[in-house]
Design an enzyme around this catalytic site. Structure first.
Site, PDB file in Angstrom:
ATOM      1  N   ASN A 239      -4.532  -8.479   4.776  1.00  0.00           N
ATOM      2  CA  ASN A 239      -4.920  -7.686   5.955  1.00  0.00           C
ATOM      3  C   ASN A 239      -5.825  -8.497   6.889  1.00  0.00           C
ATOM      4  OD1 ASN A 239      -3.604  -5.482   4.814  1.00  0.00           O
ATOM      5  ND2 ASN A 239      -5.482  -4.511   4.061  1.00  0.00           N
TER       6      ASN A 239
ATOM      7  N   GLY B 261      -3.560  -5.237   0.919  1.00  0.00           N
ATOM      8  CA  GLY B 261      -4.277  -6.324   0.236  1.00  0.00           C
ATOM      9  C   GLY B 261      -5.311  -6.885   1.199  1.00  0.00           C
ATOM     10  N   LYS B 262      -6.562  -6.974   0.738  1.00  0.00           N
ATOM     11  CA  LYS B 262      -7.634  -7.305   1.689  1.00  0.00           C
ATOM     12  C   LYS B 262      -7.435  -8.667   2.356  1.00  0.00           C
ATOM     13  CE  LYS B 262     -10.908  -4.474  -0.886  1.00  0.00           C
ATOM     14  NZ  LYS B 262     -10.800  -3.272  -0.081  1.00  0.00           N
ATOM     15  N   GLY B 263      -7.111  -9.687   1.550  1.00  0.00           N
ATOM     16  CA  GLY B 263      -6.962 -11.030   2.134  1.00  0.00           C
ATOM     17  C   GLY B 263      -5.823 -11.081   3.132  1.00  0.00           C
TER      18      GLY B 263
ATOM     19  N   ASP C  88     -11.409  -4.944   6.622  1.00  0.00           N
ATOM     20  CA  ASP C  88     -10.559  -6.135   6.772  1.00  0.00           C
ATOM     21  C   ASP C  88     -10.413  -6.503   8.247  1.00  0.00           C
ATOM     22  OD1 ASP C  88     -10.222  -6.056   4.036  1.00  0.00           O
ATOM     23  OD2 ASP C  88      -8.410  -4.832   4.175  1.00  0.00           O
TER      24      ASP C  88
ATOM     25  N   GLY D 120      -2.358   3.076   8.550  1.00  0.00           N
ATOM     26  CA  GLY D 120      -2.013   1.842   7.849  1.00  0.00           C
ATOM     27  C   GLY D 120      -3.147   0.835   7.878  1.00  0.00           C
TER      28      GLY D 120
ATOM     29  N   ASP E 275       0.842  -1.201   0.000  1.00  0.00           N
ATOM     30  CA  ASP E 275       0.000   0.000   0.000  1.00  0.00           C
ATOM     31  C   ASP E 275       0.876   1.250   0.000  1.00  0.00           C
ATOM     32  OD1 ASP E 275      -2.321  -1.476   0.118  1.00  0.00           O
ATOM     33  OD2 ASP E 275      -2.720  -1.072   2.238  1.00  0.00           O
TER      34      ASP E 275
ATOM     35  N   LEU F 122     -21.229  -0.674   7.976  1.00  0.00           N
ATOM     36  CA  LEU F 122     -21.763   0.670   7.692  1.00  0.00           C
ATOM     37  C   LEU F 122     -20.856   1.770   8.241  1.00  0.00           C
ATOM     38  CD1 LEU F 122     -25.422  -0.265   8.691  1.00  0.00           C
ATOM     39  CD2 LEU F 122     -24.728   0.379   6.375  1.00  0.00           C
ATOM     40  N   GLY F 123     -19.576   1.494   8.338  1.00  0.00           N
ATOM     41  CA  GLY F 123     -18.647   2.519   8.835  1.00  0.00           C
ATOM     42  C   GLY F 123     -19.045   2.990  10.218  1.00  0.00           C
TER      43      GLY F 123
HETATM   44  O1  RIB Z   1      -9.207  -2.964   2.327  1.00  0.00           O
HETATM   45  C1  RIB Z   1      -8.062  -2.170   2.221  1.00  0.00           C
HETATM   46  C2  RIB Z   1      -7.118  -2.751   1.205  1.00  0.00           C
HETATM   47  O2  RIB Z   1      -7.704  -2.702  -0.071  1.00  0.00           O
HETATM   48  C3  RIB Z   1      -5.830  -1.986   1.100  1.00  0.00           C
HETATM   49  O3  RIB Z   1      -4.830  -2.522   1.939  1.00  0.00           O
HETATM   50  C4  RIB Z   1      -5.487  -2.073  -0.380  1.00  0.00           C
HETATM   51  O4  RIB Z   1      -4.347  -2.835  -0.617  1.00  0.00           O
HETATM   52  C5  RIB Z   1      -6.699  -2.712  -1.051  1.00  0.00           C
HETATM   53  O5  RIB Z   1      -6.478  -4.016  -1.417  1.00  0.00           O
END
Ligand code: RIB
Length: 304
Positions: A43, A39-41, A253, A288, A13, A221-222
């Protein structure tokens, strides 16, 4: 303890903090920059491991510096990598715009090698998926790979979670493989064509998704929390506000990673939603994505 198996992407990121997004053709000055693991997975796997789960992460990486960044965060968090090295490609990256006033974000993600995750990659890990407590995936890697993972998990009686991010159109066959679907507002709108702005409209969208075969829906919903609906039970879990929101990137995530841990430990749904909300609530107070995930001790201290 049975593992939580996550299929998804890792990317680096590159997060830029600024007062607003530049217009096309314009250059503006930013007020901050950070390069870190995302990256979502990945994270979600980091969130699960930090929250006390036995997290395994299936992905593809290039053979490069960003791949070393992935291994470093996984080592630190305690994620077991299930990686195919793809020397013909590269480890991906995301450009993240962070609104310096609100901590809200906008993202472009290029998955790189993870965009080449194949059905065969997933089938090669079938035994791992079949032995899991939870199988969880997203839509940043190719959808056929995600669907195959869900099929393998479902056939083995493993609890499945699909975090349908980024939004994509999905077949009823795929939705029917999901014990839990965890869209945010915009993803729920994209999947249903219905506006989602608050818990009431989230429940309407959730019911439309249940009618397409999903077992239960959790709409995140944040600041308005999360709405759970399985047809028989509807619950609204308020967001946990724990101080200044610094960075909302990766909050979904954190929620998904924490939710997976809670389900794997057999928590009742209301407690699982609170555990997930606590994980997300702490994460947004830090900069982050993967680096912002809280430890189990921090989550337990918050939940008392
Ligand atoms: O959900 C956040 C993520 O989405 C970030 O870390 C970014 O890499 C995107 O994949």
């Amino acid at each position: 303890m049975k593992p939580i198996v996550n299929l998804g992407i890792f990317v680096a990121d590159a997060a830029f903090r600024a007062a607003r997004m530049p217009r096309m053709g314009e250059t503006i000055l930013g007020s901050g920059f950070a390069l870190g693991p995302g990256g979502k997975g990945s994270n979600q796997s980091v969130a699960s491991a930090m929250a006390g789960g036995k997290a395994h992460f299936i992905t593809r990486l290039g053979n490069d510096d960003f791949a070393a960044m992935a291994r470093s965060i996984w080592d630190k968090a305690g994620v077991t990598p299930e990686v195919t090295i793809d020397a013909e490609s590269f480890t991906g990256a995301a450009m993240i715009f962070l609104d310096e006033a609100t901590g809200n974000n906008a993202i472009i993600v290029t998955p790189g090698a993870a965009n080449r995750i194949s059905v065969a990659d997933v089938e090669n890990r079938a035994a791992l998926i079949e032995g899991a407590a939870i199988f969880i995936t997203q839509l940043e890697q190719p959808i056929p790979a995600a669907q195959r993972g869900l099929e393998i998990a479902r056939a083995a009686g493993v609890t499945t979670i699909l975090n349908p991010a980024p939004a994509a159109s999905l077949t009823d066959a795929m939705l029917g493989l999901c014990d839990y679907l965890t869209p945010n507002e915009s993803e729920a709108e994209a999947l249903t064509g219905l506006p989602v702005t608050d818990p009431t409209s989230a429940e309407t969208a959730a019911r439309a998704l249940l009618a397409r075969g999903v077992g239960a829906v959790v709409v995140t919903l944040g600041g308005q929390g999360a709405l759970y609906c399985d047809g028989a039970t509807t619950l609204h879990c308020p967001a946990m506000r724990l101080g200044k929101v610094v960075d909302t990137t990766g909050a979904g995530d954190a929620f998904n990673g924490g939710f997976a841990v809670a389900l794997s430990e057999g928590m009742p749904i209301e407690a699982a939603l609170r555990f997930a909300s606590a994980t997300a609530g702490i994460s947004v107070t830090r900069p982050g994505t993967a680096a912002a995930m809280p430890s189990r001790a921090e989550i337990d201290a918050l939940l008392g």
